[in-house]
Design a protein around this motif. Structure first.
Motif, PDB file in Angstrom:
ATOM      1  N   GLY A  67      26.694 -12.421  -3.985  1.00  0.00           N
ATOM      2  CA  GLY A  67      26.254 -11.144  -3.337  1.00  0.00           C
ATOM      3  C   GLY A  67      27.431 -10.300  -3.632  1.00  0.00           C
ATOM      4  O   GLY A  67      28.325 -10.548  -4.165  1.00  0.00           O
ATOM      5  N   PHE A 117      17.673  -8.585  -2.778  1.00  0.00           N
ATOM      6  CA  PHE A 117      17.631 -10.117  -2.548  1.00  0.00           C
ATOM      7  C   PHE A 117      17.031 -10.560  -3.842  1.00  0.00           C
ATOM      8  O   PHE A 117      17.408 -11.944  -3.865  1.00  0.00           O
ATOM      9  CB  PHE A 117      16.362 -10.002  -1.531  1.00  0.00           C
ATOM     10  N   VAL A 149      19.956 -12.107  -5.772  1.00  0.00           N
ATOM     11  CA  VAL A 149      20.733 -13.433  -4.946  1.00  0.00           C
ATOM     12  C   VAL A 149      19.729 -14.582  -4.973  1.00  0.00           C
ATOM     13  O   VAL A 149      20.376 -15.706  -5.202  1.00  0.00           O
ATOM     14  CB  VAL A 149      20.942 -12.769  -3.407  1.00  0.00           C
ATOM     15  N   GLU A 150      18.464 -14.403  -4.759  1.00  0.00           N
ATOM     16  CA  GLU A 150      17.506 -15.424  -4.828  1.00  0.00           C
ATOM     17  C   GLU A 150      17.711 -16.141  -6.266  1.00  0.00           C
ATOM     18  O   GLU A 150      17.690 -17.508  -6.311  1.00  0.00           O
ATOM     19  CB  GLU A 150      16.300 -15.104  -4.454  1.00  0.00           C
ATOM     20  N   VAL A 187      27.071 -11.091   3.061  1.00  0.00           N
ATOM     21  CA  VAL A 187      26.483  -9.945   3.284  1.00  0.00           C
ATOM     22  C   VAL A 187      27.774  -8.736   3.484  1.00  0.00           C
ATOM     23  O   VAL A 187      28.400  -8.680   4.578  1.00  0.00           O
ATOM     24  CB  VAL A 187      25.788  -9.930   4.905  1.00  0.00           C
ATOM     25  N   ARG A 214      16.766  -3.545   1.983  1.00  0.00           N
ATOM     26  CA  ARG A 214      16.433  -4.115   0.595  1.00  0.00           C
ATOM     27  C   ARG A 214      17.524  -4.304  -0.067  1.00  0.00           C
ATOM     28  O   ARG A 214      17.832  -5.111  -1.242  1.00  0.00           O
ATOM     29  CB  ARG A 214      15.388  -3.145  -0.046  1.00  0.00           C
ATOM     30  N   GLN A 267      20.415  -5.930   0.510  1.00  0.00           N
ATOM     31  CA  GLN A 267      20.993  -7.224   0.846  1.00  0.00           C
ATOM     32  C   GLN A 267      22.473  -7.102   1.235  1.00  0.00           C
ATOM     33  O   GLN A 267      23.059  -8.016   1.277  1.00  0.00           O
ATOM     34  CB  GLN A 267      20.766  -8.163  -0.622  1.00  0.00           C
ATOM     35  N   HIS A 274      15.991 -11.327   8.824  1.00  0.00           N
ATOM     36  CA  HIS A 274      17.016 -11.377   7.786  1.00  0.00           C
ATOM     37  C   HIS A 274      17.553 -12.780   7.439  1.00  0.00           C
ATOM     38  O   HIS A 274      17.551 -13.345   6.343  1.00  0.00           O
ATOM     39  CB  HIS A 274      18.026 -10.249   7.961  1.00  0.00           C
ATOM     40  N   ARG A 328      15.057 -15.147   5.804  1.00  0.00           N
ATOM     41  CA  ARG A 328      15.004 -14.758   4.392  1.00  0.00           C
ATOM     42  C   ARG A 328      15.722 -15.721   3.504  1.00  0.00           C
ATOM     43  O   ARG A 328      15.428 -16.354   2.374  1.00  0.00           O
ATOM     44  CB  ARG A 328      15.012 -13.659   4.345  1.00  0.00           C
ATOM     45  N   TYR A 329      17.101 -15.829   3.950  1.00  0.00           N
ATOM     46  CA  TYR A 329      18.190 -16.532   3.319  1.00  0.00           C
ATOM     47  C   TYR A 329      17.909 -18.059   3.451  1.00  0.00           C
ATOM     48  O   TYR A 329      18.046 -18.752   2.437  1.00  0.00           O
ATOM     49  CB  TYR A 329      19.453 -16.405   3.720  1.00  0.00           C
TER      50      TYR A 329
END
Length: 392
Positions: free
Chosen positions: A196, A202, A205-206, A233, A294, A296, A309, A312-313
């Motif tokens: 990141g 995102f 990163v995914e 972050v 959005r 990230q 949030h 999501r991670y």
């Protein structure tokens, strides 16, 4: 998931570094009390705004003596040879490991500001190779007694590291990884990746997390590995009583983000190893909705919004979050740390202990009644049948 508090001692105009450091100490001590797993700071030199921690290896031992549980991770130690000789890094980390009773980790990098690189006369086209050799030398010094190393940038004759670290096989090692190429390199070396930091969303990163898993599994590792999927972050985490309040208070973080990425485009033109940083030119740092939700780069909202949030991670398989909590007034930072520690971290560390509303529990009780009544009916039928058989 581990939660890592990151602060860089960003000192506003009119305040002294001494005063900001005293505030920083209070923030770290509060973070330990409310459940953060670790603290980290970057190593920034001759910085103009955004950071004042140039000697984390001096700051950390002071904080280690004031804490008992929290771990300390360098985010990151710079490994260009003109900044830090890798053997000196090994000695310092081993000393910190002893003083903290095994609570130190080594994050590494090669530098991301032209201010620092030029001040130390670092060639941007060489520092990636210097970083890689530095990692190999540090691991060899930790692992082997006696060790030696021969490479392009280091040529160390047979020696024995003094002192030795406590953690075995050695303290966890990771690397800043802002690009897919850096993620692949970290995974192939069997070290953690801190992903990141480019505000590109995102999905990037995914994809990096998946790339890390795939590369790690496909590589043979000559050294003991210390893998961990970490995400930074980098713009900031700010938690407040309401999301509207959090957003209002966090707006100054956009200026910090612009300032901290100001050198990225220039760096992208100095070396192909930094080319990926050029993408930052396409980011609109004034688009509040994109930045907060959005990009990230931020986690800003009330506790429930922060939980969304973090989830999501968690769904990506991220194992540690590096949360920058800085660049705002001290009282706001303290409140943010407290709220996040009290209401967000337990949802991922101790979900069974989180108190739920009576209405939610009662609704589940009512929903579970039919299955319980059916089980009771089956039990009674079986029991009555057994009694009849006994009578016969």
């Amino acid at each position: 998931m581990d939660f890592i508090l990151m602060t860089e001692g960003d000192t506003p105009v009119g305040l002294t570094h001494e005063h900001r450091y005293r505030e920083l100490v209070e923030e770290v001590l509060l973070a330990e009390r409310v459940g953060f797993d670790a603290f980290g700071s970057s190593e920034q030199h001759v910085a103009l705004g955004t950071a004042s921690v140039s000697a984390p290896e001096v700051l950390y031992p002071y904080l280690m003596a004031l804490t008992s549980r929290m771990r300390f991770i360098h985010l990151v130690t710079l490994l260009p040879t003109r900044m830090n000789h890798a053997l000196r890094v090994a000695e310092r980390v081993a000393t910190e490991d002893i003083l903290s009773n095994g609570r130190v980790e080594l994050g590494t990098g090669r530098g991301n500001t032209t201010l620092a690189l030029r001040a130390f006369e670092v060639d941007p086209s060489e520092n990636k190779a210097q970083w890689r050799e530095g990692i190999e030398l540090i691991r060899s010094a930790f692992l082997n007694d006696v060790f030696s190393y021969v490479g392009e940038h280091y040529k160390v004759p047979p020696r024995s590291l003094v002192p030795k670290p406590l953690q075995g096989p050695y303290p966890p090692i990771s690397a800043a990884a802002g690009s897919p190429s850096s993620v692949e390199t970290a995974a192939s070396m069997g070290i953690g990746a801190i992903m990141g930091g480019l505000y590109l969303g995102f999905d990037l990163v995914e994809n990096m997390v998946k790339l890390y898993d795939d590369t790690l599994a496909a590589t043979n590792h000559p050294y003991p590995i210390t893998p961990r999927k970490m995400v930074a972050v980098a713009g900031g985490m700010h938690c407040a009583e309401t999301t509207a309040q959090a957003r209002l208070e966090a707006k100054p973080l956009f200026e910090m983000a612009k300032l901290s990425t100001d050198a990225y485009e220039r760096l992208s033109k100095l070396s192909k190893d930094y080319a990926y940083m050029g993408a930052v030119k396409d980011i609109d740092f004034n688009d509040e909705e994109y930045m907060f939700e959005r990009s990230q780069g931020f986690m800003v909202g009330d506790p429930e919004h922060c939980i969304e949030h973090v989830q999501r991670y968690a769904d990506m398989g991220v194992e540690a979050l590096v949360l920058r909590v800085d660049s705002l007034p001290h009282d706001q930072l303290m409140r943010s740390i407290e709220l996040f520690g009290k209401y967000v971290i337990p949802r991922f560390k101790h979900p069974r202990n989180v108190v739920r509303s009576a209405d939610d529990v009662l609704a589940e009780i009512r929903a579970a009644r039919p299955a319980h009544e059916e089980a009771l009916r089956q039990f009674n039928d079986t029991h009555n049948l057994a009694q009849k058989e006994t009578v016969r």
